[in-house]
Design an enzyme around this catalytic site. Structure first.
Site, PDB file in Angstrom:
ATOM      1  N   ASP A  33     -14.220 -53.458   2.898  1.00 39.09           N
ATOM      2  CA  ASP A  33     -14.190 -53.415   1.416  1.00 39.09           C
ATOM      3  C   ASP A  33     -14.298 -52.014   0.741  1.00 39.09           C
ATOM      4  OD1 ASP A  33     -14.629 -56.156  -0.641  1.00 39.09           O
ATOM      5  OD2 ASP A  33     -14.517 -54.104  -1.653  1.00 39.09           O
ATOM      6  N   ASP A  60     -10.687 -47.830   2.235  1.00 38.74           N
ATOM      7  CA  ASP A  60      -9.675 -48.291   1.274  1.00 38.74           C
ATOM      8  C   ASP A  60      -8.657 -48.497   2.107  1.00 38.74           C
ATOM      9  OD1 ASP A  60      -7.775 -48.196  -0.769  1.00 38.74           O
ATOM     10  OD2 ASP A  60      -8.726 -46.781  -2.100  1.00 38.74           O
ATOM     11  N   LEU A  61      -7.931 -49.693   1.811  1.00 40.25           N
ATOM     12  CA  LEU A  61      -6.993 -50.343   2.786  1.00 40.25           C
ATOM     13  C   LEU A  61      -5.619 -49.318   2.443  1.00 40.25           C
ATOM     14  CD1 LEU A  61      -6.777 -54.183   2.568  1.00 40.25           C
ATOM     15  CD2 LEU A  61      -7.817 -52.748   4.516  1.00 40.25           C
ATOM     16  N   LYS A  87      -6.802 -58.154  -9.201  1.00 36.05           N
ATOM     17  CA  LYS A  87      -6.633 -59.330  -9.607  1.00 36.05           C
ATOM     18  C   LYS A  87      -6.509 -59.930 -11.120  1.00 36.05           C
ATOM     19  CE  LYS A  87     -11.178 -61.056  -9.358  1.00 36.05           C
ATOM     20  NZ  LYS A  87     -12.211 -62.297  -9.079  1.00 36.05           N
ATOM     21  N   SER A 127      -1.348 -67.008  -5.108  1.00 38.26           N
ATOM     22  CA  SER A 127      -1.912 -67.602  -6.185  1.00 38.26           C
ATOM     23  C   SER A 127      -0.810 -68.615  -6.894  1.00 38.26           C
ATOM     24  CB  SER A 127      -1.889 -66.533  -7.242  1.00 38.26           C
ATOM     25  OG  SER A 127      -2.436 -66.883  -8.507  1.00 38.26           O
ATOM     26  N   TYR A 152       0.758 -58.228 -11.621  1.00 40.26           N
ATOM     27  CA  TYR A 152      -0.204 -58.690 -10.688  1.00 40.26           C
ATOM     28  C   TYR A 152       0.467 -60.023 -10.059  1.00 40.26           C
ATOM     29  CZ  TYR A 152      -3.225 -62.739  -9.535  1.00 40.26           C
ATOM     30  OH  TYR A 152      -3.829 -63.667  -8.749  1.00 40.26           O
ATOM     31  N   LYS A 156       2.098 -60.732  -5.997  1.00 38.61           N
ATOM     32  CA  LYS A 156       1.699 -62.003  -5.100  1.00 38.61           C
ATOM     33  C   LYS A 156       3.267 -62.273  -4.343  1.00 38.61           C
ATOM     34  CE  LYS A 156      -2.522 -62.079  -5.271  1.00 38.61           C
ATOM     35  NZ  LYS A 156      -3.342 -61.580  -4.454  1.00 38.61           N
ATOM     36  N   TYR A 180      -3.764 -70.046  -4.375  1.00 40.51           N
ATOM     37  CA  TYR A 180      -4.863 -70.831  -5.202  1.00 40.51           C
ATOM     38  C   TYR A 180      -4.639 -71.090  -6.352  1.00 40.51           C
ATOM     39  CZ  TYR A 180      -7.121 -67.406  -1.683  1.00 40.51           C
ATOM     40  OH  TYR A 180      -7.499 -66.463  -0.721  1.00 40.51           O
ATOM     41  N   ASN A 182      -7.274 -72.446  -9.647  1.00 38.06           N
ATOM     42  CA  ASN A 182      -8.288 -71.448 -10.645  1.00 38.06           C
ATOM     43  C   ASN A 182      -9.770 -71.519  -9.764  1.00 38.06           C
ATOM     44  OD1 ASN A 182      -6.278 -71.879 -12.216  1.00 38.06           O
ATOM     45  ND2 ASN A 182      -7.521 -70.804 -14.004  1.00 38.06           N
ATOM     46  N   ASN A 201     -12.484 -61.992 -18.227  1.00 37.54           N
ATOM     47  CA  ASN A 201     -11.076 -62.477 -18.778  1.00 37.54           C
ATOM     48  C   ASN A 201     -11.093 -63.830 -18.269  1.00 37.54           C
ATOM     49  OD1 ASN A 201      -9.949 -60.071 -19.335  1.00 37.54           O
ATOM     50  ND2 ASN A 201      -9.895 -59.610 -17.093  1.00 37.54           N
ATOM     51  N   ASN A 202     -11.865 -64.289 -17.292  1.00 37.29           N
ATOM     52  CA  ASN A 202     -11.582 -65.797 -16.854  1.00 37.29           C
ATOM     53  C   ASN A 202     -12.702 -66.708 -17.535  1.00 37.29           C
ATOM     54  OD1 ASN A 202     -11.080 -64.243 -13.895  1.00 37.29           O
ATOM     55  ND2 ASN A 202      -9.464 -65.448 -14.856  1.00 37.29           N
TER      56      ASN A 202
HETATM   57  C1  UD1 Z   1      -4.907 -66.404 -14.200  1.00 32.46           C
HETATM   58  C2  UD1 Z   1      -3.813 -66.355 -13.189  1.00 32.46           C
HETATM   59  C3  UD1 Z   1      -4.187 -66.619 -11.957  1.00 32.46           C
HETATM   60  C4  UD1 Z   1      -5.165 -65.800 -11.289  1.00 32.46           C
HETATM   61  C5  UD1 Z   1      -6.302 -65.928 -12.244  1.00 32.46           C
HETATM   62  C6  UD1 Z   1      -7.611 -64.984 -11.673  1.00 32.46           C
HETATM   63  C7  UD1 Z   1      -1.618 -66.805 -14.173  1.00 32.46           C
HETATM   64  C8  UD1 Z   1      -0.903 -67.638 -14.804  1.00 32.46           C
HETATM   65  N1  UD1 Z   1      -2.798 -67.120 -13.928  1.00 32.46           N
HETATM   66  O1  UD1 Z   1      -5.544 -67.554 -14.206  1.00 32.46           O
HETATM   67  O2  UD1 Z   1      -3.152 -66.219 -11.174  1.00 32.46           O
HETATM   68  O3  UD1 Z   1      -5.463 -65.982  -9.999  1.00 32.46           O
HETATM   69  O4  UD1 Z   1      -6.057 -65.477 -13.459  1.00 32.46           O
HETATM   70  O5  UD1 Z   1      -7.765 -63.806 -12.463  1.00 32.46           O
HETATM   71  O6  UD1 Z   1      -1.380 -65.469 -14.157  1.00 32.46           O
HETATM   72  N2  UD1 Z   1      -9.458 -69.407 -21.448  1.00 32.46           N
HETATM   73  C9  UD1 Z   1     -10.136 -69.448 -22.840  1.00 32.46           C
HETATM   74  N3  UD1 Z   1     -10.944 -68.647 -23.250  1.00 32.46           N
HETATM   75  C10 UD1 Z   1     -11.374 -67.632 -22.646  1.00 32.46           C
HETATM   76  C11 UD1 Z   1     -10.761 -67.386 -21.283  1.00 32.46           C
HETATM   77  C12 UD1 Z   1      -9.763 -68.262 -20.656  1.00 32.46           C
HETATM   78  O7  UD1 Z   1      -9.719 -70.391 -23.645  1.00 32.46           O
HETATM   79  O8  UD1 Z   1     -12.134 -66.670 -22.945  1.00 32.46           O
HETATM   80  C13 UD1 Z   1      -8.483 -70.193 -21.004  1.00 32.46           C
HETATM   81  C14 UD1 Z   1      -7.153 -69.771 -20.912  1.00 32.46           C
HETATM   82  O9  UD1 Z   1      -6.313 -69.749 -21.970  1.00 32.46           O
HETATM   83  C15 UD1 Z   1      -6.707 -70.720 -19.658  1.00 32.46           C
HETATM   84  C16 UD1 Z   1      -7.882 -71.220 -19.025  1.00 32.46           C
HETATM   85  O10 UD1 Z   1      -8.850 -70.769 -20.107  1.00 32.46           O
HETATM   86  O11 UD1 Z   1      -5.921 -71.762 -20.391  1.00 32.46           O
HETATM   87  C17 UD1 Z   1      -8.204 -70.423 -17.621  1.00 32.46           C
HETATM   88  O12 UD1 Z   1      -8.067 -69.137 -18.117  1.00 32.46           O
HETATM   89  P1  UD1 Z   1      -8.347 -67.933 -16.873  1.00 32.46           P
HETATM   90  O13 UD1 Z   1      -9.758 -68.211 -16.270  1.00 32.46           O
HETATM   91  O14 UD1 Z   1      -8.198 -66.609 -17.466  1.00 32.46           O
HETATM   92  O15 UD1 Z   1      -7.411 -68.189 -15.740  1.00 32.46           O
HETATM   93  P2  UD1 Z   1      -5.701 -68.284 -15.706  1.00 32.46           P
HETATM   94  O16 UD1 Z   1      -5.085 -67.508 -16.675  1.00 32.46           O
HETATM   95  O17 UD1 Z   1      -5.211 -69.718 -15.659  1.00 32.46           O
END
Ligand code: UD1
Length: 349
Positions: A33, A60-61, A87, A127, A152, A156, A180, A182, A201-202
């Protein structure tokens, strides 16, 4: 002798959970890593869970010379699990060159060096993003690949093709591509988990950071989708279940049970959940009131996607069966642990 498995990106989120499961299954994982999006302290967490401190090399790969030296130093690697990659979808739109260089060069270096060192097996982290918005749900491995909507996502697709072409051209080489859905949650011990950099972001890290008070409120991106409650639907899979699938994939390769030289498996639960369902379930499990607001749709989001995981169930003997309550409480336990660390750091500074 324990079988040696190279885990690239092994201090990252899914990588670290997989290292734990590899150790539990009697393998000897070796981690590479560059710590670009992870922390060296993860190794202590792995040690506290398993009693074993895995071998770690900070490489670093993209650096072919260092990777070549690594393979000279560690003989007898039987398989590679390649997690190391950037990612973040949004970041990839802003920094496409960095994403192409990082994700593609790394894989090219690995597959170029594999035959030189007699390594025939590679598991690749792909993904569900390769399917885009599918017309038919649930998504099977036969569902069409759609044009990528971000660099991104494109990396993949390209990496899957690099592997297919290399396997075709290399006698004895085999690969399992894992797509994968989510990934969420943390190890039940709360010794390892997701470590988002800056504002997450997630969805789940944002939910737990809001619940702990680091963020003022969660924005639910859109409630006007064509879904029962109007919010987007995803297939949320527990990271420990996901990690176990990697061990099963490695065993399938090494036990010579593969039916084709490249196999693809969807890794999901088979159940789609909406953002609002996740939010409500999280409040129920944690007992914390989560402030949230409906916000406009997020650019690039697809409406709904969930997996048909029956091929992985049948061929790998794998099933994602951890109850959602346990998964969400693992997220919360992990955030509480991180909060303890933040408070300690503050006292010490
Ligand atoms: C995205 C990528 C996936 C990647 C993953 C990890 C796409 C289609 N999907 O997943 O390939 O592996 O990121 O980084 O490119 N949400 C909210 N509020 C927030 C955050 C998210 O409402 O603050 C909602 C989003 O609109 C979505 C769901 O939660 O509907 C999941 O979002 P997120 O966790 O960002 O994952 P994906 O976008 O599905």
């Amino acid at each position: 002798m324990k079988k040696r498995i190279l885990v690239t990106g092994g201090t990252g989120y899914i990588g670290s959970h997989t290292v734990v499961e590899l150790i539990n299954a009697g393998f000897e994982p070796i981690i590479i890593d560059n710590l670009s999006n992870s922390n060296i302290g993860v190794l202590d967490g792995i040690k506290r869970i398993t009693g074993v401190e895995p071998i770690f090399e900070n490489i670093d790969l993209k650096d072919y010379v260092s990777l070549n030296k690594f393979f000279q130093k560690y003989e007898g690697i039987e398989a590679i699990i390649n997690f190391a990659a950037s990612k973040a979808v949004g970041e990839s739109v802003k920094m496409p060159v960095m994403y192409y260089r990082n994700n593609i060069t790394s894989l090219l270096n690995l597959v170029e060096l594999m035959p030189k060192y007699g390594i025939n097996h590679i598991v690749f982290s792909s993904s569900c993003t390769v399917y885009g918005q599918p017309d038919v749900l649930p998504v099977t491995e036969q569902s069409p690949i759609q044009p990528a909507t971000s660099p991104y996502g494109y990396t993949k697709q390209v990496c899957e093709n690099i592997i297919r072409d290399t396997v075709k051209a290399t006698v004895g080489m085999k690969s399992i591509l894992l797509r994968y859905f989510n990934p969420i949650g943390a190890h039940p011990s709360a010794e390892i988990g997701e470590l988002p950099n800056g504002v997450p972001n997630n969805l789940l890290p944002f939910v737990t950071q809001t619940a702990i008070g680091l963020r003022s409120e969660l924005k639910v991106f859109g409630n006007d989708y064509n879904t029962p409650d109007g919010s987007c639907i995803r297939d949320y899979i527990y990271v420990v279940d996901l990690a176990k699938a990697h061990v099963m994939a490695v065993e399938r390769m090494l036990d010579k049970k593969m039916k084709r030289s490249v196999e693809v498996f969807n890794l999901g639960t088979g159940t789609g959940l909406s953002v609002l369902e996740i939010v409500n379930k999280f409040m129920e499990v944690s007992g914390v009131n989560l402030p949230y607001q409906i916000a406009p749709r997020r650019e690039g989001d697809i409406e709904k996607v969930w997996a048909d995981p029956s091929l992985a169930n049948k061929e790998l003997g794998w099933k994602a069966d951890t109850p959602l309550e346990d998964v969400l409480s693992s997220c919360w336990k992990w955030e509480l642990k991180l909060q303890e660390r933040r408070e300690k750091d503050q006292q010490n500074s």
